[in-house]
Design a protein around this motif. Structure first.
Motif, PDB file in Angstrom:
ATOM      1  N   HIS A   1      10.081   4.618   2.859  1.00 27.60           N
ATOM      2  CA  HIS A   1      10.763   4.464   1.536  1.00 27.60           C
ATOM      3  C   HIS A   1      11.190   4.175   0.828  1.00 27.60           C
ATOM      4  CE1 HIS A   1       6.479   1.244   3.276  1.00 27.60           C
ATOM      5  NE2 HIS A   1       7.145   1.640   4.603  1.00 27.60           N
ATOM      6  N   GLY A   2      12.914   4.601   0.742  1.00 31.69           N
ATOM      7  CA  GLY A   2      13.660   4.543   0.363  1.00 31.69           C
ATOM      8  C   GLY A   2      13.294   6.406  -0.045  1.00 31.69           C
ATOM      9  N   ASP A   3      13.350   6.401  -1.587  1.00 31.33           N
ATOM     10  CA  ASP A   3      12.795   7.904  -2.011  1.00 31.33           C
ATOM     11  C   ASP A   3      11.249   8.121  -1.842  1.00 31.33           C
ATOM     12  OD1 ASP A   3      15.857   7.898  -2.365  1.00 31.33           O
ATOM     13  OD2 ASP A   3      14.995   7.177  -5.029  1.00 31.33           O
TER      14      ASP A   3
ATOM     15  N   GLN B   1       6.972  14.203  16.598  1.00 29.79           N
ATOM     16  CA  GLN B   1       6.655  13.039  15.622  1.00 29.79           C
ATOM     17  C   GLN B   1       5.994  12.781  14.657  1.00 29.79           C
ATOM     18  OE1 GLN B   1       3.895  10.837  18.464  1.00 29.79           O
ATOM     19  NE2 GLN B   1       5.665  10.528  19.561  1.00 29.79           N
ATOM     20  N   GLN B   2       5.587  14.287  14.246  1.00 32.60           N
ATOM     21  CA  GLN B   2       4.826  14.767  12.974  1.00 32.60           C
ATOM     22  C   GLN B   2       4.827  15.592  12.290  1.00 32.60           C
ATOM     23  OE1 GLN B   2       4.152  16.003  16.195  1.00 32.60           O
ATOM     24  NE2 GLN B   2       2.441  15.085  17.361  1.00 32.60           N
ATOM     25  N   SER B   3       5.298  15.302  10.464  1.00 31.39           N
ATOM     26  CA  SER B   3       5.608  16.053   9.738  1.00 31.39           C
ATOM     27  C   SER B   3       4.100  16.464   8.668  1.00 31.39           C
ATOM     28  CB  SER B   3       6.705  14.837   8.646  1.00 31.39           C
ATOM     29  OG  SER B   3       7.873  14.616   9.650  1.00 31.39           O
ATOM     30  N   MET B   4       4.876  17.054   7.702  1.00 32.93           N
ATOM     31  CA  MET B   4       3.843  17.370   6.683  1.00 32.93           C
ATOM     32  C   MET B   4       4.251  16.858   5.553  1.00 32.93           C
ATOM     33  SD  MET B   4       2.020  20.722   7.963  1.00 32.93           S
ATOM     34  CE  MET B   4       1.093  21.009   9.627  1.00 32.93           C
ATOM     35  N   VAL B   5       2.894  16.645   4.780  1.00 31.39           N
ATOM     36  CA  VAL B   5       3.334  16.101   2.823  1.00 31.39           C
ATOM     37  C   VAL B   5       2.340  17.059   2.149  1.00 31.39           C
ATOM     38  CG1 VAL B   5       5.291  14.144   3.548  1.00 31.39           C
ATOM     39  CG2 VAL B   5       2.680  13.878   3.733  1.00 31.39           C
ATOM     40  N   LEU B   6       3.462  17.232   0.673  1.00 31.91           N
ATOM     41  CA  LEU B   6       1.484  17.439   0.322  1.00 31.91           C
ATOM     42  C   LEU B   6       1.483  16.218  -0.796  1.00 31.91           C
ATOM     43  CD1 LEU B   6       4.271  20.918  -0.981  1.00 31.91           C
ATOM     44  CD2 LEU B   6       1.742  20.416  -0.875  1.00 31.91           C
ATOM     45  N   VAL B   7       0.377  16.578  -1.049  1.00 29.26           N
ATOM     46  CA  VAL B   7      -0.514  14.903  -1.867  1.00 29.26           C
ATOM     47  C   VAL B   7      -1.399  15.793  -2.638  1.00 29.26           C
ATOM     48  CG1 VAL B   7      -1.867  12.783  -1.172  1.00 29.26           C
ATOM     49  CG2 VAL B   7       0.196  14.099   0.206  1.00 29.26           C
ATOM     50  N   PRO B   8      -0.766  14.974  -4.023  1.00 31.20           N
ATOM     51  CA  PRO B   8      -1.489  15.776  -4.935  1.00 31.20           C
ATOM     52  C   PRO B   8      -3.201  14.812  -4.752  1.00 31.20           C
ATOM     53  CG  PRO B   8      -0.094  15.435  -5.616  1.00 31.20           C
ATOM     54  CD  PRO B   8       0.544  15.167  -4.111  1.00 31.20           C
ATOM     55  N   ARG B   9      -4.104  15.668  -5.314  1.00 35.03           N
ATOM     56  CA  ARG B   9      -5.392  14.990  -5.310  1.00 35.03           C
ATOM     57  C   ARG B   9      -5.809  13.725  -6.067  1.00 35.03           C
ATOM     58  NH1 ARG B   9     -11.381  17.493  -4.135  1.00 35.03           N
ATOM     59  NH2 ARG B   9     -12.497  15.844  -5.313  1.00 35.03           N
TER      60      ARG B   9
ATOM     61  N   ASP C   1      -2.384   3.545   1.333  1.00 34.19           N
ATOM     62  CA  ASP C   1      -0.724   3.044   0.959  1.00 34.19           C
ATOM     63  C   ASP C   1      -0.019   4.350   0.330  1.00 34.19           C
ATOM     64  OD1 ASP C   1      -0.064   1.577   3.068  1.00 34.19           O
ATOM     65  OD2 ASP C   1      -1.220  -0.566   1.391  1.00 34.19           O
ATOM     66  N   VAL C   2      -0.879   5.447   0.110  1.00 34.77           N
ATOM     67  CA  VAL C   2      -0.473   6.500  -0.976  1.00 34.77           C
ATOM     68  C   VAL C   2       1.235   7.301  -1.200  1.00 34.77           C
ATOM     69  CG1 VAL C   2      -0.678   9.257  -1.515  1.00 34.77           C
ATOM     70  CG2 VAL C   2      -2.867   8.027  -1.379  1.00 34.77           C
ATOM     71  N   ARG C   3       1.447   7.065  -1.618  1.00 41.19           N
ATOM     72  CA  ARG C   3       3.094   7.123  -2.287  1.00 41.19           C
ATOM     73  C   ARG C   3       3.067   8.920  -2.754  1.00 41.19           C
ATOM     74  NH1 ARG C   3       6.282   2.769  -1.976  1.00 41.19           N
ATOM     75  NH2 ARG C   3       5.606   0.867  -1.081  1.00 41.19           N
ATOM     76  N   VAL C   4       4.303   9.434  -2.025  1.00 39.99           N
ATOM     77  CA  VAL C   4       4.303  10.803  -2.830  1.00 39.99           C
ATOM     78  C   VAL C   4       6.208  10.624  -3.329  1.00 39.99           C
ATOM     79  CG1 VAL C   4       2.202  12.095  -2.369  1.00 39.99           C
ATOM     80  CG2 VAL C   4       4.464  11.493  -0.613  1.00 39.99           C
ATOM     81  N   PRO C   5       6.850  11.698  -3.424  1.00 41.16           N
ATOM     82  CA  PRO C   5       8.031  11.901  -3.773  1.00 41.16           C
ATOM     83  C   PRO C   5       8.528  12.192  -2.454  1.00 41.16           C
ATOM     84  CG  PRO C   5       7.548  12.823  -5.797  1.00 41.16           C
ATOM     85  CD  PRO C   5       6.326  12.348  -4.583  1.00 41.16           C
ATOM     86  N   VAL C   6      10.191  11.916  -1.372  1.00 45.57           N
ATOM     87  CA  VAL C   6      10.811  12.335  -0.588  1.00 45.57           C
ATOM     88  C   VAL C   6      10.784  14.441  -0.400  1.00 45.57           C
ATOM     89  CG1 VAL C   6      12.845  12.558   1.398  1.00 45.57           C
ATOM     90  CG2 VAL C   6      11.469  10.398  -0.030  1.00 45.57           C
TER      91      VAL C   6
END
Length: 404
Positions: A157-159, A197-205, A236-241
């Motif tokens: 969603h955007g950035d 289809q899959q990607s990995m993202v870093l999500v701070p706890r 709906d956890v939001r993290v930067p691109v």
């Protein structure tokens, strides 16, 4: 193939053996006593911090990383006998050396695929032992042995990326020091290539929307030594691109790269677990008498001990061959051997520990000996990093191709 220890391996091995005798084994009971007085079972006993400081002082730190820039620069063949030694006390030794899963796999992943900014923010404190991490892939609603099944969504969603999904048995997530999740989900669920289809993202706890719902037990154990295993919800956890690791669609390939070294590291430590099981079995057998003679003179017990020694020597050679191949022809060239050890070693070590428990009788399933917890760890590894049946299927198909 030459599996003799070179000078550096021998020197590190002697240093590590002394560390185990002088500090780790005595700390096992201390850690349990301290844990009983903590406010939460997920807090780390003070003695673990003392062990980590002593390990660093002795130069026993980040031995698992072959990357000399970030780790000790050891080959897999050099690291194998060291990891085996730590496997004799899997609750404390790997953590003391900053060589414990899942952090090891996560550090390898970040060292190989993360951006310079991501490395500075997350890899550096992991290498320093300042934080812990978790790898969030397994899900309760799908057969996660097939990673293409995962349902967690990562939508742009955007950035920002918005992550929604439910994960469980996320190792290390209960530890208060766990600061970062590496989350695998689908950025392109309708893509024609199921492996893109899959990607990995870093999500701070501490990101809003991350919910640690509950701790998952393993055969009744909380497994607090490894930071526990959690069910984690992402609302709906939001993290930067910029938190994307690598590229969109690269998650499956990154996961496979992460799992290869992780599988052999588990098997290296399992050899040490088996050795400790044999040691405890022999000590028990020569000190206990049943039906008028020591257990050591009972034919069944002698057979168990002999079979265990033969099995350990076989497994060690196969693990060392796999390590040598990974060093010389790469992980892809060692694919067959990696799968072979992942099938054979956990299964065989489980059998050895089961017999060690049997020799101990009721004491074997008690908290007075490490055997029950060792058995649980070994049995769990028949599912972790891919269950036996998945590796058997892949290995058999590769063999059959030669005759098709």
């Amino acid at each position: 193939m030459d599996f003799s220890f070179d000078d550096r391996t021998q020197e590190l091995r002697e240093r590590l053996l002394s560390f185990m005798d002088e500090h780790v084994y005595p700390a096992e009971s201390v850690a349990e006593e301290q844990r009983e007085r903590l406010d939460s079972p997920w807090q780390t006993p003070a003695v673990v911090g003392e062990l980590k400081a002593e390990a660093r002082r002795r130069g026993l730190w980040n031995l698992f990383l072959p990357d000399a820039e970030h780790g000790a620069g050891l080959t897999n063949l050099q690291y194998a006998p060291l990891a085996e030694i730590t496997g004799r006390s899997p609750q404390l030794a790997p953590t003391a050396l900053n060589c414990a899963a899942p952090d090891t796999g996560n550090m390898e992943l970040l060292a190989q695929f993360a951006s310079p900014e991501q490395k500075k923010r997350w890899l550096t404190p992991l290498l320093e032992g300042e934080i812990r991490s978790a790898f969030a892939m397994t899900e309760p609603e799908v057969a996660s042995s097939d990673a293409t099944n995962i349902e967690t969504r990562i939508e742009r969603h955007g950035d920002e990326y918005v992550i929604s999904g439910r994960k469980w048995y996320i190792s290390g997530a209960m530890n208060p020091d766990c600061a970062i999740f590496i989350v695998m989900g689908k950025t392109d669920p309708e893509g024609s290539d199921v492996r893109r289809q899959q990607s990995m993202v870093l999500v701070p706890r501490d990101t809003p929307g991350v919910e640690i719902r509950r701790a998952m037990r393993v055969y009744g154990f909380e497994d607090h030594h490894h930071g526990g295993h959690a069910e984690v919800l992402f609302h709906d956890v939001r993290v930067p691109v910029s938190n994307l690791i690598g590229e969109e669609g690269g998650g499956f390939a990154i996961a496979q790269a992460r799992l290869g070294p992780g599988r052999i590291h588990h098997c290296m430590r399992l050899i040490g677990m088996a050795e400790r099981g044999i040691e405890l079995m022999c000590r028990r057998a020569v000190t206990r008498t049943a039906f008028g003679k020591p257990l050591a003179q009972q034919g069944a017990v002698q057979q168990w001990i002999a079979d265990a020694r033969v099995a350990v020597e076989q497994m060690r050679l196969l693990v060392l061959k796999t390590a040598w191949l990974m060093d010389t022809v790469g992980n892809r060239g060692a694919h067959t051997e990696i799968q072979a050890i992942k099938i054979a070693v956990p299964r065989t070590v489980t059998e050895i520990l089961d017999r060690a428990i049997q020799v101990h009788g009721a004491a074997g399933v008690s908290q007075d000996f490490p055997l029950a917890e060792l058995w649980t760890s070994a049995r769990s590894l028949r599912m972790a990093d891919g269950p036996d049946e998945v590796h058997q299927r892949s290995l058999a198909r590769r063999e059959l191709k030669r005759y098709a």
